[in-house]
Design an enzyme around this catalytic site. Structure first.
Site, mmCIF file in Angstrom:
data_model
loop_
_atom_site.group_PDB
_atom_site.id
_atom_site.type_symbol
_atom_site.label_atom_id
_atom_site.label_comp_id
_atom_site.label_asym_id
_atom_site.label_seq_id
_atom_site.Cartn_x
_atom_site.Cartn_y
_atom_site.Cartn_z
ATOM 1 C CD GLU A 15 -10.911 0.799 13.814
ATOM 2 O OE1 GLU A 15 -11.458 -0.171 13.262
ATOM 3 O OE2 GLU A 15 -9.855 1.305 13.408
ATOM 4 N NE ARG A 49 -5.528 -3.919 11.166
ATOM 5 C CZ ARG A 49 -6.003 -3.888 9.917
ATOM 6 N NH1 ARG A 49 -6.245 -2.735 9.317
ATOM 7 N NH2 ARG A 49 -6.264 -5.007 9.256
ATOM 8 C CG ASP A 57 9.666 -1.086 5.141
ATOM 9 O OD1 ASP A 57 10.191 -2.030 5.766
ATOM 10 O OD2 ASP A 57 8.593 -1.184 4.523
ATOM 11 C CG HIS A 90 -11.129 -0.143 9.552
ATOM 12 N ND1 HIS A 90 -10.513 -0.757 10.588
ATOM 13 C CD2 HIS A 90 -10.495 -0.606 8.438
ATOM 14 C CE1 HIS A 90 -9.551 -1.558 10.154
ATOM 15 N NE2 HIS A 90 -9.523 -1.471 8.821
ATOM 16 C CB ILE A 91 -14.507 2.966 4.509
ATOM 17 C CG1 ILE A 91 -13.862 4.365 4.497
ATOM 18 C CG2 ILE A 91 -15.787 2.924 5.297
ATOM 19 C CD1 ILE A 91 -14.435 5.258 3.458
ATOM 20 N N GLY A 92 -11.129 1.926 4.373
ATOM 21 C CA GLY A 92 -10.050 1.926 3.382
ATOM 22 C C GLY A 92 -10.125 0.747 2.408
ATOM 23 C CB ILE A 128 -0.988 -0.020 1.196
ATOM 24 C CG1 ILE A 128 -1.974 -1.187 1.002
ATOM 25 C CG2 ILE A 128 -1.740 1.298 1.314
ATOM 26 C CD1 ILE A 128 -2.845 -1.499 2.196
HETATM 27 P P1 NAD Z 1 2.727 -5.003 3.457
HETATM 28 O O1 NAD Z 1 3.039 -6.172 4.314
HETATM 29 O O2 NAD Z 1 2.810 -5.129 1.983
HETATM 30 O O3 NAD Z 1 3.645 -3.757 3.884
HETATM 31 C C1 NAD Z 1 3.940 -3.430 5.206
HETATM 32 C C2 NAD Z 1 5.348 -2.833 5.229
HETATM 33 O O4 NAD Z 1 5.592 -2.386 6.558
HETATM 34 C C3 NAD Z 1 6.429 -3.844 4.869
HETATM 35 O O5 NAD Z 1 7.256 -3.343 3.814
HETATM 36 C C4 NAD Z 1 7.221 -4.013 6.154
HETATM 37 O O6 NAD Z 1 8.614 -4.211 5.928
HETATM 38 C C5 NAD Z 1 6.972 -2.672 6.838
HETATM 39 N N1 NAD Z 1 7.201 -2.696 8.279
HETATM 40 C C6 NAD Z 1 7.100 -3.750 9.133
HETATM 41 N N2 NAD Z 1 7.441 -3.351 10.386
HETATM 42 C C7 NAD Z 1 7.766 -2.036 10.312
HETATM 43 C C8 NAD Z 1 8.197 -1.082 11.268
HETATM 44 N N3 NAD Z 1 8.400 -1.424 12.550
HETATM 45 N N4 NAD Z 1 8.422 0.176 10.841
HETATM 46 C C9 NAD Z 1 8.234 0.525 9.533
HETATM 47 N N5 NAD Z 1 7.862 -0.344 8.572
HETATM 48 C C10 NAD Z 1 7.614 -1.607 8.973
HETATM 49 O O7 NAD Z 1 1.269 -4.540 3.906
HETATM 50 P P2 NAD Z 1 0.247 -3.640 3.058
HETATM 51 O O8 NAD Z 1 -0.586 -4.519 2.190
HETATM 52 O O9 NAD Z 1 0.975 -2.485 2.467
HETATM 53 O O10 NAD Z 1 -0.708 -3.134 4.239
HETATM 54 C C11 NAD Z 1 -0.219 -2.229 5.214
HETATM 55 C C12 NAD Z 1 -1.211 -2.172 6.367
HETATM 56 O O11 NAD Z 1 -2.431 -1.604 5.920
HETATM 57 C C13 NAD Z 1 -1.632 -3.566 6.881
HETATM 58 O O12 NAD Z 1 -0.746 -4.016 7.869
HETATM 59 C C14 NAD Z 1 -3.001 -3.335 7.431
HETATM 60 O O13 NAD Z 1 -2.891 -3.117 8.820
HETATM 61 C C15 NAD Z 1 -3.468 -2.037 6.768
HETATM 62 N N6 NAD Z 1 -4.700 -2.205 5.978
HETATM 63 C C16 NAD Z 1 -5.725 -1.364 6.253
HETATM 64 C C17 NAD Z 1 -6.900 -1.447 5.530
HETATM 65 C C18 NAD Z 1 -8.050 -0.519 5.785
HETATM 66 O O14 NAD Z 1 -9.189 -0.884 5.496
HETATM 67 N N7 NAD Z 1 -7.808 0.671 6.294
HETATM 68 C C19 NAD Z 1 -7.010 -2.414 4.510
HETATM 69 C C20 NAD Z 1 -5.916 -3.243 4.237
HETATM 70 C C21 NAD Z 1 -4.756 -3.133 4.981
#
Ligand code: NAD
Length: 330
Positions: free
Chosen positions: A264, A235, A177, A283-285, A158
């Protein structure tokens, strides 16, 4: 349906329809049962003949899995796998699959939408105009977006989408990261302190775990030199909300766009609900009609793949490879 080659059970699902799943299992001639059960004994009863399972919230514990002798694959609707005992599934040779990338477009757009809404004060002016006030000066000061720096905390699927999209607005992207060995194209990797110091916008895209809970807390806010806008579509608990409220009150940050919160839905007395420079969404992302259809279709495809002797697109317990109950041809 007694003649089907396979039986697939959806343990539970609150989507209100299962057309995508019916289409997929019709294609491979599998019987599909929507059980809508979540208790251990009910799960064991409903799934004992199942070759494959799909679950949403139902907890697939070791006891449940040990009582499902035919189950070869579990596919969860979504990204997170906390309802499944992964270790037990692996011990039993059950492949666990998920769909980690069904809503990247939606979540990244939500992030950009919140940023644009904050920087152009869209929600603020909407409220003013509808209450009979027509005066651009009420929104002063407002600043240009182009030329600013966005700091991503976490630059996975994302984060990368956000980076690509925001670059089109002339925004420089830096990221912290710790798990990336090399910088993705268009992003400069940096340490967290530099990111906090140099960013005009800070957007959270790391997972929630022990090392990220309250990562953005009082100390982090004190290191922010540019009074940034804070965005969180990841989150809620990654940001210490009490510290954010304090930082907003002290003017250490200029505003916040939050799709996720520590609790939430939030407590109605939460001060964030009253702040002009904070915009919130429930939380509609993840959500669009298309993302949900894609999630349902791909969750079902994960199960069919295994029943037809193939590995699914995304396997959560890779240690199971080589000792699967299903015979996998490659
Ligand atoms: P992803 O696993 O592809 O990417 C997460 C990144 O965070 C990774 O590159 C990882 O190396 C990095 N990371 C791990 N620990 C870290 C730290 N301590 N500091 C900095 N970076 C760190 O995940 P994604 O698909 O990009 O999703 C990211 C987050 O989005 C998910 O964990 C989820 O919680 C959230 N999400 C939210 C919604 C929503 O509806 N709002 C929907 C989907 C996902």
């Amino acid at each position: 349906m007694g003649q089907s080659r396979y039986q697939v059970v959806i343990t539970d699902c609150d989507h209100g329809y299962i057309e995508e799943e019916k289409k997929e299992f019709g294609r491979i001639g599998a019987e599909l049962i929507l059980a809508q059960v979540q208790k251990e004994d009910d799960l064991i009863r409903a799934c004992k003949e199942a070759d494959g399972l799909i679950n949403q919230y139902a907890l697939l514990t070791r006891r449940v899995l040990e009582n499902l002798p035919k189950c070869k694959v579990i596919s969860r609707y979504g990204v997170g796998l906390d309802p499944v005992d992964l270790k037990a599934a692996t011990d039993l040779g059950i492949i666990v699959a998920n769909v980690p990338d069904y809503c990247m477009d939606e979540v990244s757009n939500q992030t950009i939408a919140m940023l644009l809404a904050l920087i152009r004060k869209v929600a603020f002016f909407d409220r003013k105009v509808k209450s009979g006030q027509w005066d651009f000066r009420q929104g002063r000061p407002m600043y240009r977006l182009k030329g600013r720096t966005m700091g991503l905390v976490g630059s996975g699927r994302i984060g990368l989408e956000v980076a690509k999209k925001i670059a089109a607005f002339g925004v420089k992207v830096i990221a912290f990261d710790p798990y990336l060995a090399k910088a993705p194209e268009g992003i400069e990797l940096t340490d967290l302190d530099t990111l906090l110091k140099e960013s005009d916008f800070i957007s959270i895209h790391c997972p929630l775990n022990d090392s990220t809970r309250h990562l953005i807390g009082e100390k982090a806010f004190q290191k922010m030199e540019k009074k940034p806008l804070i965005l969180n579509t990841s989150r809620g608990p990654i940001i210490d909300e009490k510290a954010l409220i304090q930082a907003l009150n002290k003017g250490l940050v200029s505003g916040a766009g939050l799709d996720v919160m520590e609790k939430e839905p939030p407590d109605p007395r939460n001060p964030l609900l009253k702040m002009e420079n904070v915009i919130l969404s429930p939380h509609i992302g993840f959500y669009s009609e298309e993302s949900i259809s894609e999630l349902k279709r791909r969750t079902a495809e994960n199960v069919s793949a295994v029943l037809l002797g193939k590995m699914p697109r995304s396997v959560a317990n890779r240690e199971v490879i080589g000792k699967t109950r299903a015979s996998i041809s490659g």
